[in-house]
Design an enzyme around this catalytic site. Structure first.
Site, PDB file in Angstrom:
ATOM      1  N   TYR A 155       0.826  -1.214   0.000  1.00 48.14           N
ATOM      2  CA  TYR A 155       0.000   0.000   0.000  1.00 48.14           C
ATOM      3  C   TYR A 155       0.855   1.258   0.000  1.00 48.14           C
ATOM      4  O   TYR A 155       1.774   1.413   0.818  1.00 48.14           O
ATOM      5  CB  TYR A 155      -0.885  -0.011   1.238  1.00 48.14           C
ATOM      6  CG  TYR A 155      -2.030   0.966   1.240  1.00 48.14           C
ATOM      7  CD1 TYR A 155      -3.151   0.755   0.455  1.00 48.14           C
ATOM      8  CD2 TYR A 155      -2.016   2.084   2.057  1.00 48.14           C
ATOM      9  CE1 TYR A 155      -4.222   1.633   0.471  1.00 48.14           C
ATOM     10  CE2 TYR A 155      -3.078   2.973   2.096  1.00 48.14           C
ATOM     11  CZ  TYR A 155      -4.185   2.740   1.286  1.00 48.14           C
ATOM     12  OH  TYR A 155      -5.242   3.615   1.311  1.00 48.14           O
ATOM     13  N   SER A 210       1.648  -7.494   2.034  1.00 45.57           N
ATOM     14  CA  SER A 210       0.658  -6.545   2.513  1.00 45.57           C
ATOM     15  C   SER A 210      -0.409  -6.342   1.438  1.00 45.57           C
ATOM     16  O   SER A 210      -1.081  -7.292   1.041  1.00 45.57           O
ATOM     17  CB  SER A 210       1.338  -5.246   2.930  1.00 45.57           C
ATOM     18  OG  SER A 210       0.443  -4.419   3.638  1.00 45.57           O
ATOM     19  N   GLN A 211      -0.597  -5.118   0.906  1.00 45.07           N
ATOM     20  CA  GLN A 211      -1.553  -4.945  -0.188  1.00 45.07           C
ATOM     21  C   GLN A 211      -1.219  -5.884  -1.345  1.00 45.07           C
ATOM     22  O   GLN A 211      -2.113  -6.483  -1.959  1.00 45.07           O
ATOM     23  CB  GLN A 211      -1.539  -3.505  -0.687  1.00 45.07           C
ATOM     24  CG  GLN A 211      -2.420  -3.278  -1.908  1.00 45.07           C
ATOM     25  CD  GLN A 211      -2.277  -1.875  -2.465  1.00 45.07           C
ATOM     26  OE1 GLN A 211      -3.175  -1.065  -2.318  1.00 45.07           O
ATOM     27  NE2 GLN A 211      -1.152  -1.592  -3.089  1.00 45.07           N
ATOM     28  N   ASP A 215       1.170  -8.093  14.663  1.00 46.58           N
ATOM     29  CA  ASP A 215       0.897  -7.204  13.540  1.00 46.58           C
ATOM     30  C   ASP A 215      -0.396  -6.430  13.786  1.00 46.58           C
ATOM     31  O   ASP A 215      -1.495  -6.984  13.672  1.00 46.58           O
ATOM     32  CB  ASP A 215       0.769  -8.031  12.255  1.00 46.58           C
ATOM     33  CG  ASP A 215       0.628  -7.180  11.005  1.00 46.58           C
ATOM     34  OD1 ASP A 215       0.397  -5.966  11.134  1.00 46.58           O
ATOM     35  OD2 ASP A 215       0.739  -7.741   9.907  1.00 46.58           O
ATOM     36  N   HIS A 229       4.082  -5.851  11.252  1.00 47.75           N
ATOM     37  CA  HIS A 229       3.687  -5.926   9.851  1.00 47.75           C
ATOM     38  C   HIS A 229       4.869  -6.155   8.914  1.00 47.75           C
ATOM     39  O   HIS A 229       4.668  -6.419   7.723  1.00 47.75           O
ATOM     40  CB  HIS A 229       2.927  -4.663   9.455  1.00 47.75           C
ATOM     41  CG  HIS A 229       2.185  -4.807   8.164  1.00 47.75           C
ATOM     42  ND1 HIS A 229       1.335  -5.862   7.899  1.00 47.75           N
ATOM     43  CD2 HIS A 229       2.174  -4.029   7.041  1.00 47.75           C
ATOM     44  CE1 HIS A 229       0.828  -5.742   6.693  1.00 47.75           C
ATOM     45  NE2 HIS A 229       1.331  -4.636   6.151  1.00 47.75           N
TER      46      HIS A 229
END
Length: 320
Positions: free
Chosen positions: A91, A185-186, A271, A300
């Site tokens: 992201y 992540s994204q 996270d 994360h």
């Protein structure tokens, strides 16, 4: 500190997310419209000054035929057909500088790194606009066009991502049957979506994936980006049900219910951005062979370089 369930509960957890009635038809129509509008990709060899890797500046057709940028990196002088990795970005980031992200080509893969439309100002540069942003939104991308499945931002991103995979498979230098997907992540959430939409992808490695289990994710963390949705609904109080209906079309849980490729996930017990239960919400629904790397003392960042090392080992194992 631990931010969510203990490991034993994660293994047993099942998301409350439901599959909307028109999910498959919505995505069939969306992808077909993109394919019908597509033109041939353009590849331009870039003089990067590197002697071990050849880099190409790529433009391919994404959502509605709109141009999307990417980097293609291959071992210098390679003729192919090569196993290929299509990678999606976290992201806020874009495809970055041409000297970044050299691991996959160094390991002998063709590596297509997709730019993420409308992003690329947070931590890595991007070059692809999003011309279709509509309606009121909270700063960020999570609520862009969220009043409708047709206008929601991730409809365009997930379509771009499928078209990136299809583009990579069509290149002469790649082996379509040995093309895999990954991202963190994204980027991990995007990889889950692609695996659900293209069931014959050879393998997937999403690490600490975002965009999973919206019913839970939006109420158990105050961290962005999920909190963008919470801030929007705190103002648009009458839209809770309709927003979650839209989000159900873009939830990694529902894509995982359609994914059959071998996969390697990762999650972290500390996270606060993508709490581990949200990731297990998708992982526990995955229909194909699956493994999880669970990091006990990480947030994360997940496994960091180990997530990439394990993905490399996993892909080599799956592809032979």
């Amino acid at each position: 500190m631990f931010v969510d369930m203990p490991e034993a509960d994660l293994v047993a957890y099942r998301s409350s997310q439901t599959v909307p009635e028109h999910f498959d038809e919505f995505w069939r129509r969306t992808l077909q419209e993109a394919r019908d509008a597509a033109s041939a990709p353009a590849l331009t060899l870039v003089d990067s000054g590197l002697t071990t890797i050849d880099t190409y500046d790529v433009t391919f057709s994404g959502y509605a035929g709109q141009p999307v940028r990417a980097w293609l990196r291959v071992p210098a002088g390679a003729q192919g057909p090569l196993p290929a990795v299509v990678e999606y970005i976290g992201y806020g980031g874009g495809r970055g500088h041409l000297h970044e992200n050299l691991m996959w080509a160094s390991a002998g893969f063709a590596h297509l790194l997709m730019d993420t439309r409308g992003q690329g100002a947070g931590w890595a540069t991007g070059d692809t606009p999003d011309p279709d942003g509509t309606g009121p939104q909270i700063a960020g991308m999570m609520t862009r066009g969220i009043d409708s499945t047709d206008t929601y931002y991730y409809r365009r991103v997930f379509t771009d991502a499928v078209r990136a995979l299809e583009t990579a498979r069509e290149l002469e230098i790649t082996d379509a049957a040995r093309t895999v997907i990954t991202g963190g992540s994204q980027g991990g959430g995007i990889a889950i979506a692609v695996a659900g939409l293209v069931p014959d992808v050879a393998a997937a490695a999403p690490y600490v994936p975002f965009l999973c289990d919206f019913p839970r994710a939006t109420v158990i963390t105050d961290n962005d980006p999920y909190k963008e949705i919470g801030r929007y609904l705190a103002v648009h109080r009458d839209k809770v049900a309709s927003v979650h209906e839209v989000l159900s079309y873009f939830d990694g849980v529902n894509f995982a219910r359609r994914a059959v490729a071998p996969t390697l996930f990762s999650a972290s017990l500390m996270d606060p951005t993508c709490p581990p239960s949200t990731i297990y919400g998708a992982f526990n629904e995955w229909r194909g062979p699956k493994r999880m790397s669970l990091w006990q003392y990480n947030g994360h960042e997940g496994g960091g370089p180990l997530d990439r090392q394990y993905a490399l080992e996993f892909f080599r194992d799956v592809l032979g």
